[in-house]
Write a protein that holds these residues in place. Structure first.
Motif, PDB file in Angstrom:
ATOM      1  N   VAL A 136       0.855  -1.191   0.000  1.00  0.00           N
ATOM      2  CA  VAL A 136       0.000   0.000   0.000  1.00  0.00           C
ATOM      3  C   VAL A 136       0.888   1.237   0.000  1.00  0.00           C
ATOM      4  O   VAL A 136       1.740   1.394   0.875  1.00  0.00           O
ATOM      5  CB  VAL A 136      -0.938   0.041   1.217  1.00  0.00           C
ATOM      6  CG1 VAL A 136      -1.783   1.318   1.203  1.00  0.00           C
ATOM      7  CG2 VAL A 136      -1.837  -1.188   1.243  1.00  0.00           C
ATOM      8  N   VAL A 137       0.679   2.093  -0.983  1.00  0.00           N
ATOM      9  CA  VAL A 137       1.409   3.356  -1.099  1.00  0.00           C
ATOM     10  C   VAL A 137       0.371   4.470  -1.195  1.00  0.00           C
ATOM     11  O   VAL A 137      -0.384   4.529  -2.169  1.00  0.00           O
ATOM     12  CB  VAL A 137       2.320   3.382  -2.343  1.00  0.00           C
ATOM     13  CG1 VAL A 137       3.085   4.697  -2.408  1.00  0.00           C
ATOM     14  CG2 VAL A 137       3.265   2.203  -2.360  1.00  0.00           C
ATOM     15  N   LEU A 138       0.339   5.330  -0.206  1.00  0.00           N
ATOM     16  CA  LEU A 138      -0.588   6.455  -0.196  1.00  0.00           C
ATOM     17  C   LEU A 138       0.234   7.732  -0.341  1.00  0.00           C
ATOM     18  O   LEU A 138       1.049   8.054   0.532  1.00  0.00           O
ATOM     19  CB  LEU A 138      -1.397   6.477   1.104  1.00  0.00           C
ATOM     20  CG  LEU A 138      -2.122   5.161   1.455  1.00  0.00           C
ATOM     21  CD1 LEU A 138      -2.910   5.327   2.751  1.00  0.00           C
ATOM     22  CD2 LEU A 138      -3.021   4.695   0.323  1.00  0.00           C
ATOM     23  N   VAL A 139       0.036   8.440  -1.441  1.00  0.00           N
ATOM     24  CA  VAL A 139       0.837   9.618  -1.778  1.00  0.00           C
ATOM     25  C   VAL A 139       0.116  10.869  -1.295  1.00  0.00           C
ATOM     26  O   VAL A 139      -1.084  11.036  -1.528  1.00  0.00           O
ATOM     27  CB  VAL A 139       1.079   9.692  -3.302  1.00  0.00           C
ATOM     28  CG1 VAL A 139       1.987  10.861  -3.644  1.00  0.00           C
ATOM     29  CG2 VAL A 139       1.656   8.379  -3.825  1.00  0.00           C
ATOM     30  N   SER A 140       0.849  11.748  -0.645  1.00  0.00           N
ATOM     31  CA  SER A 140       0.244  12.984  -0.149  1.00  0.00           C
ATOM     32  C   SER A 140      -0.123  13.908  -1.300  1.00  0.00           C
ATOM     33  O   SER A 140       0.435  13.832  -2.399  1.00  0.00           O
ATOM     34  CB  SER A 140       1.200  13.708   0.799  1.00  0.00           C
ATOM     35  OG  SER A 140       2.342  14.160   0.097  1.00  0.00           O
ATOM     36  N   LYS A 141      -1.048  14.812  -1.023  1.00  0.00           N
ATOM     37  CA  LYS A 141      -1.520  15.737  -2.049  1.00  0.00           C
ATOM     38  C   LYS A 141      -0.401  16.596  -2.598  1.00  0.00           C
ATOM     39  O   LYS A 141      -0.391  16.947  -3.783  1.00  0.00           O
ATOM     40  CB  LYS A 141      -2.632  16.619  -1.473  1.00  0.00           C
ATOM     41  CG  LYS A 141      -3.241  17.601  -2.465  1.00  0.00           C
ATOM     42  CD  LYS A 141      -4.404  18.344  -1.846  1.00  0.00           C
ATOM     43  CE  LYS A 141      -4.978  19.385  -2.803  1.00  0.00           C
ATOM     44  NZ  LYS A 141      -5.493  18.802  -4.051  1.00  0.00           N
ATOM     45  N   ASP A 142       0.585  16.935  -1.750  1.00  0.00           N
ATOM     46  CA  ASP A 142       1.670  17.799  -2.204  1.00  0.00           C
ATOM     47  C   ASP A 142       2.814  17.031  -2.864  1.00  0.00           C
ATOM     48  O   ASP A 142       3.808  17.635  -3.271  1.00  0.00           O
ATOM     49  CB  ASP A 142       2.200  18.658  -1.059  1.00  0.00           C
ATOM     50  CG  ASP A 142       2.731  17.844   0.120  1.00  0.00           C
ATOM     51  OD1 ASP A 142       3.011  16.643  -0.058  1.00  0.00           O
ATOM     52  OD2 ASP A 142       2.865  18.409   1.217  1.00  0.00           O
ATOM     53  N   LEU A 143       2.700  15.702  -2.931  1.00  0.00           N
ATOM     54  CA  LEU A 143       3.697  14.816  -3.547  1.00  0.00           C
ATOM     55  C   LEU A 143       4.991  14.722  -2.756  1.00  0.00           C
ATOM     56  O   LEU A 143       5.909  14.012  -3.162  1.00  0.00           O
ATOM     57  CB  LEU A 143       4.037  15.240  -4.988  1.00  0.00           C
ATOM     58  CG  LEU A 143       2.926  15.150  -6.029  1.00  0.00           C
ATOM     59  CD1 LEU A 143       3.426  15.674  -7.368  1.00  0.00           C
ATOM     60  CD2 LEU A 143       2.439  13.714  -6.193  1.00  0.00           C
ATOM     61  N   HIS A 144       5.087  15.388  -1.608  1.00  0.00           N
ATOM     62  CA  HIS A 144       6.353  15.451  -0.887  1.00  0.00           C
ATOM     63  C   HIS A 144       6.524  14.338   0.145  1.00  0.00           C
ATOM     64  O   HIS A 144       7.560  14.268   0.792  1.00  0.00           O
ATOM     65  CB  HIS A 144       6.523  16.815  -0.221  1.00  0.00           C
ATOM     66  CG  HIS A 144       6.960  17.881  -1.170  1.00  0.00           C
ATOM     67  ND1 HIS A 144       8.236  18.429  -1.160  1.00  0.00           N
ATOM     68  CD2 HIS A 144       6.312  18.490  -2.195  1.00  0.00           C
ATOM     69  CE1 HIS A 144       8.332  19.325  -2.114  1.00  0.00           C
ATOM     70  NE2 HIS A 144       7.182  19.391  -2.756  1.00  0.00           N
ATOM     71  N   CYS A 145       5.523  13.498   0.325  1.00  0.00           N
ATOM     72  CA  CYS A 145       5.693  12.362   1.223  1.00  0.00           C
ATOM     73  C   CYS A 145       4.715  11.264   0.820  1.00  0.00           C
ATOM     74  O   CYS A 145       3.782  11.493   0.038  1.00  0.00           O
ATOM     75  CB  CYS A 145       5.517  12.744   2.685  1.00  0.00           C
ATOM     76  SG  CYS A 145       3.826  13.045   3.218  1.00  0.00           S
ATOM     77  N   ALA A 146       4.934  10.080   1.370  1.00  0.00           N
ATOM     78  CA  ALA A 146       4.036   8.955   1.148  1.00  0.00           C
ATOM     79  C   ALA A 146       3.934   8.155   2.433  1.00  0.00           C
ATOM     80  O   ALA A 146       4.879   8.096   3.230  1.00  0.00           O
ATOM     81  CB  ALA A 146       4.535   8.072   0.014  1.00  0.00           C
ATOM     82  N   TRP A 147       2.775   7.544   2.625  1.00  0.00           N
ATOM     83  CA  TRP A 147       2.505   6.672   3.767  1.00  0.00           C
ATOM     84  C   TRP A 147       2.530   5.243   3.232  1.00  0.00           C
ATOM     85  O   TRP A 147       1.725   4.885   2.367  1.00  0.00           O
ATOM     86  CB  TRP A 147       1.158   7.038   4.360  1.00  0.00           C
ATOM     87  CG  TRP A 147       0.728   6.277   5.565  1.00  0.00           C
ATOM     88  CD1 TRP A 147       1.449   5.430   6.327  1.00  0.00           C
ATOM     89  CD2 TRP A 147      -0.582   6.330   6.156  1.00  0.00           C
ATOM     90  NE1 TRP A 147       0.700   4.932   7.366  1.00  0.00           N
ATOM     91  CE2 TRP A 147      -0.560   5.480   7.286  1.00  0.00           C
ATOM     92  CE3 TRP A 147      -1.767   7.014   5.848  1.00  0.00           C
ATOM     93  CZ2 TRP A 147      -1.685   5.290   8.094  1.00  0.00           C
ATOM     94  CZ3 TRP A 147      -2.878   6.824   6.654  1.00  0.00           C
ATOM     95  CH2 TRP A 147      -2.841   5.980   7.763  1.00  0.00           C
ATOM     96  N   LEU A 148       3.484   4.448   3.714  1.00  0.00           N
ATOM     97  CA  LEU A 148       3.699   3.099   3.199  1.00  0.00           C
ATOM     98  C   LEU A 148       3.428   2.062   4.274  1.00  0.00           C
ATOM     99  O   LEU A 148       3.673   2.303   5.462  1.00  0.00           O
ATOM    100  CB  LEU A 148       5.152   2.915   2.736  1.00  0.00           C
ATOM    101  CG  LEU A 148       5.799   3.970   1.850  1.00  0.00           C
ATOM    102  CD1 LEU A 148       7.238   3.560   1.549  1.00  0.00           C
ATOM    103  CD2 LEU A 148       5.023   4.166   0.571  1.00  0.00           C
ATOM    104  N   ASN A 149       2.970   0.879   3.834  1.00  0.00           N
ATOM    105  CA  ASN A 149       3.011  -0.253   4.746  1.00  0.00           C
ATOM    106  C   ASN A 149       4.321  -1.002   4.531  1.00  0.00           C
ATOM    107  O   ASN A 149       5.126  -0.660   3.643  1.00  0.00           O
ATOM    108  CB  ASN A 149       1.774  -1.149   4.589  1.00  0.00           C
ATOM    109  CG  ASN A 149       1.734  -1.898   3.267  1.00  0.00           C
ATOM    110  OD1 ASN A 149       2.543  -1.661   2.377  1.00  0.00           O
ATOM    111  ND2 ASN A 149       0.779  -2.808   3.143  1.00  0.00           N
ATOM    112  N   THR A 150       4.558  -2.010   5.346  1.00  0.00           N
ATOM    113  CA  THR A 150       5.837  -2.712   5.293  1.00  0.00           C
ATOM    114  C   THR A 150       6.055  -3.382   3.949  1.00  0.00           C
ATOM    115  O   THR A 150       7.168  -3.379   3.396  1.00  0.00           O
ATOM    116  CB  THR A 150       5.906  -3.746   6.429  1.00  0.00           C
ATOM    117  OG1 THR A 150       5.806  -3.058   7.686  1.00  0.00           O
ATOM    118  CG2 THR A 150       7.220  -4.523   6.394  1.00  0.00           C
ATOM    119  N   ALA A 151       4.998  -3.974   3.381  1.00  0.00           N
ATOM    120  CA  ALA A 151       5.129  -4.645   2.083  1.00  0.00           C
ATOM    121  C   ALA A 151       5.537  -3.661   0.999  1.00  0.00           C
ATOM    122  O   ALA A 151       6.366  -3.970   0.132  1.00  0.00           O
ATOM    123  CB  ALA A 151       3.816  -5.340   1.720  1.00  0.00           C
ATOM    124  N   ALA A 152       4.979  -2.447   1.027  1.00  0.00           N
ATOM    125  CA  ALA A 152       5.337  -1.437   0.025  1.00  0.00           C
ATOM    126  C   ALA A 152       6.757  -0.940   0.236  1.00  0.00           C
ATOM    127  O   ALA A 152       7.506  -0.717  -0.726  1.00  0.00           O
ATOM    128  CB  ALA A 152       4.354  -0.276   0.083  1.00  0.00           C
TER     129      ALA A 152
END
Length: 500
Positions: A136-152
């Motif tokens: 799972v890769v969740l990209v922030s609206k500003d593109l400057h960070c992402a929230w990842l799970n361990t598999a990602a």
């Protein structure tokens, strides 16, 4: 419009002018503007626009086109107001993927979360719990960070924060291409995105995607992605390659004349939502002793000066990302020390004493007015007491900066009318205008969206848009949804609802 081809637009209204006109287009340029009734010369294709308004075509001066194209295919997180709500969306995607007959899903990629005002925090453990096996890769609206799970994280070879699962700034930027390389998108994907822009009156973009733009965009044009002009940038890691290739800003890079060399792009700080914009003052709750209390310096200023000097010597212009006020001061210093003109991208927070320097140094301020609407609550929370000089478009204009408007798509939609409306109203969704003293007039916002073109003038490129309303007379709110009847590039239609 191929060289030698002619076209006429009959019975056209022109914003700010009385009467109607016939506009002759010749060899990709505006040939003549005559009172209506002059008609089209023999053998010239004519389109009656029936009193609609013809004006210069619109440019989006800051786009990440591959990210905009792929964002249309990702899980939309723009409406989520908490980490918990994001997790709900992820669990829903996992359940759908496990349903009988569902197509196999290799990963969940979402885009658009804005955690700067969330009541709760992202959590690596919680995201792992929602999707223990699926990346799972969740990209922030500003593109400057992402929230990842361990598999990602394992898939992308990243090491996220062990508590939050967040990866920020330079480490994350390097992973964007690994997440979905621009080459994985088809020509049809890019063509559809470009045509969607043309439907909103866009004739050109400035491309800031961090990829091999000098090679990829001419290839795309050959593959039929030909409804836009594209000014391409290079990032520092590709600067020497561009210099070795002998290309200079303004050089044409494709056989159709649609792709031109643009600037070197340098990112000197982060973003507001990610709290990495480099500021003079600490973020609330941060002690100055913390290494990132005031944000982050992504590229040291000495390195910035070296890059700008190298680009200038090779005939390549410069566009520098600066969001925090400390970053803007440093970028202005660099341009001043080198005696060099260029573009400051974003200029979101500027010290009062620095506004005048934009005009004195002859700099372009490339701004994204819709960001103020997206980030007003984040700014009130994280830049308290400073928001009167945040997203300060009117202050930049008064200081003599040349304004250019853009979207930073996918951060905001690739739609220039949204940017114009935000610049004129400083409001959205019925909310009170935010710092209304920073509004600019409609004529200025339009000029900043058309590279300074203020009318349909003989000799100018026949890059035009036909709209249903007079943008100088309609209400500011109507600007956001301006109906576009046709768009022309070099005199040829890239979008049209007109007969004939």
């Amino acid at each position: 419009m191929p060289r030698g081809e002619h076209r006429a637009l009959l019975n056209a209204s022109l914003p700010g002018r009385e009467g109607t006109y016939d506009v002759l287009l010749e060899d990709g340029a505006v040939g003549a503007v005559s009172p209506a009734g002059s008609g089209a010369p023999r053998g010239v294709a004519a389109t009656d626009v029936e009193g609609r308004f013809v004006m210069p075509g619109m440019w989006d001066h800051h786009v990440h086109f591959a990210q905009w194209t792929v964002q249309r295919q990702r899980l939309d997180l723009s409406g989520t107001d908490s980490a918990a709500r994001c997790l709900e969306r992820v669990r829903g995607e996992v359940a759908a993927a496990r349903a009988p007959g569902a197509a196999r899903l290799s990963a969940i990629v979402g885009y658009g979360f804005q955690d700067g005002v969330w009541p709760d925090a992202p959590s690596l453990a919680a995201l792992d719990g929602a999707a223990p096996d699926l990346p799972v890769v969740l990209v922030s609206k500003d593109l400057h960070c992402a929230w990842l799970n361990t598999a990602a994280a394992r898939l992308l070879s990243l090491v996220p924060d062990p508590d939050t699962g967040l990866v920020r700034e330079g480490e994350w930027f390097g992973a964007l291409d690994r997440l979905q390389p621009p080459g994985d998108l088809s020509a049809a994907d890019y063509r559809e995105a470009a045509q969607a822009a043309a439907r909103r009156g866009v004739v050109g973009i400035v491309e800031f995607e961090n990829t091999d733009n000098l090679r990829l965009w001419p290839e795309r044009v050959e593959q039929g992605v030909d409804s836009l002009r594209v000014e391409v940038s290079v990032w520092p890691e590709r600067l020497e390659g561009a210099i070795a290739a002998g290309v200079r800003t303004g050089d044409v890079l494709d056989s159709r004349g649609l792709v031109t060399m643009g600037p070197l792009k340098v990112v000197v700080d982060g973003s507001l939502n990610t709290r990495t914009a480099w500021c003079w003052d600490p973020y609330p709750g941060m002690d100055r002793s913390h290494p990132h209390a005031c944000g982050m310096e992504s590229v040291p200023l000495e390195t910035l000066r070296e890059l700008l000097a190298r680009a200038r010597g090779a005939g390549i212009a410069a566009a520098v990302h600066a969001i925090g006020d400390r970053a803007n001061t440093g970028v202005l210093d660099a341009f001043e020390e080198l005696g060099m003109r260029g573009t400051v991208e974003h200029a979101q927070l500027v010290r009062e004493e620095d506004f005048a320097r934009f005009g004195a140094l002859g700099l372009i301020a490339s701004v994204q007015p819709e960001h103020a609407m997206d980030d007003r609550d984040v700014a009130d929370l994280h830049w308290p007491g400073r928001t009167g000089r945040a997203f300060a478009v009117a202050s930049l204009q008064r200081a003599g900066a040349e304004l250019r408007l853009g979207s930073d798509a996918p951060v905001s939609p690739l739609d220039p009318w949204i940017a114009v409306s935000a610049a004129v109203t400083r409001s959205r969704d019925g909310r009170r205008p935010w710092h209304p003293e920073q509004r600019i007039d409609t004529a200025s916002a339009l000029a900043a969206s058309t590279r300074g073109r203020t009318g349909v003038v003989p000799g100018d490129p026949a890059d035009l848009v036909v709209v249903e309303r007079d943008p100088l007379a309609c209400s500011p709110e109507e600007l956001r949804t301006m109906p576009v009847a046709a768009t022309l590039l070099a005199g040829g239609f890239t979008w049209s609802t007109l007969a004939g």
